[in-house]
Design an enzyme around this catalytic site. Structure first.
Site, PDB file in Angstrom:
ATOM      1  N   ASP A  14       0.849  -1.192   0.000  1.00  0.00           N
ATOM      2  CA  ASP A  14       0.000   0.000   0.000  1.00  0.00           C
ATOM      3  C   ASP A  14       0.890   1.250   0.000  1.00  0.00           C
ATOM      4  O   ASP A  14       2.112   1.170   0.203  1.00  0.00           O
ATOM      5  CB  ASP A  14      -0.899  -0.019   1.243  1.00  0.00           C
ATOM      6  N   GLU A  39       2.487   4.763  -4.319  1.00  0.00           N
ATOM      7  CA  GLU A  39       2.413   5.566  -5.542  1.00  0.00           C
ATOM      8  C   GLU A  39       3.747   6.263  -5.899  1.00  0.00           C
ATOM      9  O   GLU A  39       3.960   6.474  -7.102  1.00  0.00           O
ATOM     10  CB  GLU A  39       1.288   6.608  -5.409  1.00  0.00           C
ATOM     11  N   ASP A  95      -9.059   3.073  -2.715  1.00  0.00           N
ATOM     12  CA  ASP A  95      -9.972   3.444  -1.633  1.00  0.00           C
ATOM     13  C   ASP A  95     -11.285   3.981  -2.194  1.00  0.00           C
ATOM     14  O   ASP A  95     -11.527   5.193  -2.263  1.00  0.00           O
ATOM     15  CB  ASP A  95      -9.303   4.490  -0.744  1.00  0.00           C
TER      16      ASP A  95
END
Length: 800
Positions: free
Chosen positions: A411, A414, A486
């Site tokens: 997670d 990015e 999300d």
């Protein structure tokens, strides 16, 4: 307007080389000065550019355009090398033509432009009019002719419509919680799309990890589309296969395909931010077993760690992880834990000290480690573009693997840092080439996933890890499954998730899915139930929710919802033989498990309509028609052929729009006529052995159909050494036979007998196999069933 347009084009063509240094004016490639044969293709020199054309197969062409002849050859996405498929080169006064056995590439000389065509001369894709590749400062742009009927598919994880025509998109991996259903960009950057026009299909992959943009005819009345990169090369591949499936096969051949996932990862997965302490996690596990709701995977979110430090355990909440995981394993569960890239600045933390001592963190140009704040507070970030860092990161999973963790959830990659965009000047190794965040940003999630996969694969000593990621780039399918970030608990997000899953599938990523039920917000009972029914037919089936939302376990919405959802999950487990076989096909060919109807019905206009764009095939033979949670009926489109409603066997003719019942406990799902669906008995988890029968459901049709059934041990890589069980099942209505080919592979199937279940075969009474008659028993008005031995190593021919 036309005069102004021509003046702009003339300016692009005529600008001299001495203006190349000026960033405020566009510079075009200019006029071609030479075209020469080169290894694996051609070299093309122009006034202001150099182009190299490579052949990777007769139908895969690479066009690489730079300001000067390139010295380096490198890609994180591409795993193949070019080879010489050039059949001929012809030169004319104003062009040159390169031929392969499948395509022709025309190089127009004034200015330099490229046209890729079929051998019959049909245009597949070509540069627009007199608007060649051009630079504006460091940004490089390619303009393509836009055909009147042209449609655009893919581009990975994108919102919006299935057909991207008229839209503009950007690739820059972004942390966007509760993203709007039209927001762009999101978490993944996959600069690959498929074009459809004039009964022709093609694909383009822009292999450039800088910020890229794609404009499919938005905001202009000119008939061109374009794609650009903020820096680097105009380096793209054109795929000229004759079908969408062929293009996906070629693209995944180029960028890699998934390996077979662990069998347990195809089961139902339950997650929440967060289950803690240990007693709560064990209570959740026990409730699944007590209620006999199938489940295979439980997750620990960030609160299992000590102060959110990666590769640590919170000793108060989880005092003995190994013992806890052994108990979970004994109950049939596998555990997955979250990992984030940020390494907390803490002199008492082993990962920080090792990273600091070995220079493993991304840095500013002056050598100072970049610092950003995330969950643990102030953090440094590993440079995953350095092989030594990847190996260090992979080995650090010892702290999770030794206690028994088998799933690894990447997670915040990015990469994400609180309240800030990480400066583009931050430096990365890039396999010794040295670059900045501007080029490494979109690669970061890919290489973190790679480091996680390679490290855990080695540590698990022959067992398959399950790796999940939020961020990635082209080629991510080699290392990880993808979830769509999300999302929000709304109908719009649920329906969007179907398009996002099929969009990723069109872009080479098969193992994907959303947070079922919505990560943010609280779904109604109706929305939760409907979304769970859709999750059954989603490759990655995980229920996940945020800390400030209501619980979303299957029993959290009352007994009525629990009963419906229990049956839905049970159906997923019955379908696992069908689903696992679909994953095998994906691993072999790149074809996704959840398939946009545009793959099989490319030139059927209705599959692009907004009314029907959410529909998809799940494997070869099931068509799923998502509907909102408030609809008790839905209008669906059934493409060519004939179809049966799964469950009721109600018959429908294809090429038809029909309104069907859609109660919450019965999502509209249809079986293709002549479809073959292998299923198994009810189980509570994938390590539990089903009954001896493999149920072979066959739905009557007037065309022959085959299904490749596949099985292996589900946990190791021994299938790569021939330890698998594969059999082709064929239904032939002309010959009136059902046949099973001789089994391939050295693995012994878990099933020793077949139940042949025939749907809508009228009043058929018996089947004959091996000289013996088998009576058919009516199990419903339209269903007949009999049992036959699975046989040994020979073919089985069943006549009716």
């Amino acid at each position: 307007m036309k005069l102004i347009h021509r003046m702009i084009i003339f300016t692009l063509i005529a600008l001299p080389l001495n203006l190349m240094a000026q960033s405020d004016l566009p510079i075009s490639a200019g006029k071609v000065t030479s075209v020469k044969r080169a290894e694996h293709g051609l070299d093309v020199r122009a006034a202001n550019a150099f182009a190299r054309i490579y052949t990777y197969s007769p139908a895969v062409i690479r066009i690489r355009i730079t300001k000067e002849e390139p010295k380096d050859e490198f890609s994180y996405a591409v795993i193949r090398q070019p080879s010489d498929f050039v059949r001929d080169l012809k030169k004319n006064s104003d062009s040159a033509v390169m031929l392969t056995d499948s395509l022709q590439v025309i190089i127009y000389t004034n200015p330099m432009r490229f046209s890729v065509r079929t051998l019959k001369g049909e245009v597949i894709s070509e540069d627009y009019a007199n608007l060649p590749v051009s630079w504006l400062g460091t940004e490089v742009t390619c303009y393509k002719k836009l055909f009147p009927d042209e449609k655009f598919l893919g581009l990975g994880e994108k919102t919006g419509n299935l057909n991207k025509r008229g839209g503009s998109y950007e690739n820059w991996n972004s942390d966007v919680p509760a993203y709007a259903t039209n927001l762009d960009p999101l978490y993944q950057s996959i600069p690959f799309f498929i074009g459809v026009h004039d009964k022709i299909v093609y694909g383009i992959f822009l292999d450039n990890s800088y910020r890229t943009k794609f404009n499919f005819g938005a905001s202009t009345d000119e008939q061109f589309s374009w794609f650009s990169a903020a820096n680097g090369e105009m380096n793209y591949y054109i795929f000229g296969a004759s079908t969408v499936a062929g293009i996906i096969r070629d693209y995944t051949w180029l960028t890699g395909r998934m390996t077979m996932p662990p069998y347990w990862s195809l089961g139902y997965q339950q997650c929440r931010w967060s289950y803690f302490p240990e007693s709560q996690l064990m209570t959740i596990a026990q409730q699944f077993r007590d209620k006999q709701i199938p489940c295979d995977v439980l997750y620990l979110d960030i609160d299992y760690m000590d102060s959110y430090k990666i590769f640590t355990w919170n000793g108060d909440r989880f005092p003995n992880p190994k013992s806890m995981i052994e108990k979970l394993n004994g109950m049939g569960f596998h555990l997955a834990t979250i990992v984030d890239p940020g390494i907390k600045i803490d002199k008492d933390y082993f990962a920080y000290n090792e990273g600091l001592a070995n220079n493993y963190f991304a840095k500013y140009p002056d050598g100072k480690n970049y610092t950003g704040s995330v969950w643990p507070g102030r953090c440094h970030f590993p440079d995953f573009t350095n092989e030594k860092v990847r190996k260090w990161w992979g080995n650090a999973f010892t702290h999770l693997v030794v206690p028994g963790v088998e799933g690894f959830w990447n997670d915040m990659n990015e990469p994400s840092a609180w309240g800030q965009s990480i400066p583009n000047i931050v430096m990365f190794d890039f396999e010794g080439r040295k670059t900045t965040m501007a080029q490494a940003h979109n690669i970061y999630g890919l290489e973190m996933s790679r480091a996680t996969y390679e490290g855990t694969k080695e540590l698990l000593k022959g067992k398959r890890p399950f790796v999940l990621t939020r961020a990635g780039f082209a080629g991510i399918q080699r290392y990880s499954a993808v979830w769509t970030g999300d999302n929000d608990a709304t109908d719009d997000h649920m329906l969007l998730s179907a398009r996002m899953v099929t969009g990723l599938g069109l872009s080479g990523v098969s193992f994907t899915g959303p947070d079922v039920g919505g990560f943010m917000g609280n779904p109604t009972e109706q929305l939760f139930t409907r979304w769970m029914s859709l999750g059954v037919y989603t490759p990655f089936f995980r229920n996940h929710s945020a800390w400030d939302t209501k619980s979303k376990e299957p029993w959290s919405f009352g007994l009525n919802v629990e009963r419906m959802v229990k049956e839905m999950i049970a159906r997923r487990y019955r379908l696992l033989p069908y689903i696992y076989s679909a994953f095998y096909e994906s691993a072999m060919s790149g074809l996704p498990v959840a398939r946009s109807l545009t793959i099989n019905y490319t030139f059927d206009e209705k599959v692009y309509w907004s009314s029907y764009q959410n529909e998809y095939l799940f494997g070869d033979n099931l068509l799923v028609a998502p509907v909102s949670c408030n609809q008790q009926a839905g209008k669906v489109y059934l493409p060519e052929g004939s179809w049966y409603r799964l469950g009721s066997d109600e018959f429908y003719k294809g090429n038809s729009e029909v309104t069907v019942d859609a109660p919450l406990n019965n999502l509209p799902v249809f079986v293709k006529a002549s479809g073959i669906i292998p299923m198994q008995s009810d189980i509570q988890f994938t390590d539990q052995k089903p009954s001896k029968f493999l149920d072979i459901h066959i739905y009557y049709g007037d065309k022959a159909n085959s299904f490749i059934y596949y099985e292996d041990d589900g946990s190791t890589y021994q299938y790569e050494n021939g330890q698998y069980y594969k059999r082709t099942i064929t239904f032939d209505p002309i010959k009136k036979t059902i046949s099973f080919s001789k089994p391939e592979g050295s693995f012994t199937s878990k099933f020793t007998a077949y139940r042949i279940i025939l749907h809508s075969f009228d009043d058929l009474k018996t089947l004959r196999a091996g000289g013996k008659d088998y009576s058919l028993k009516a199990t419903s008005p339209k269903e007949r069933m009999t049992e036959i031995p699975a046989g040994g190593s020979e073919d089985i021919i069943i006549a009716y």
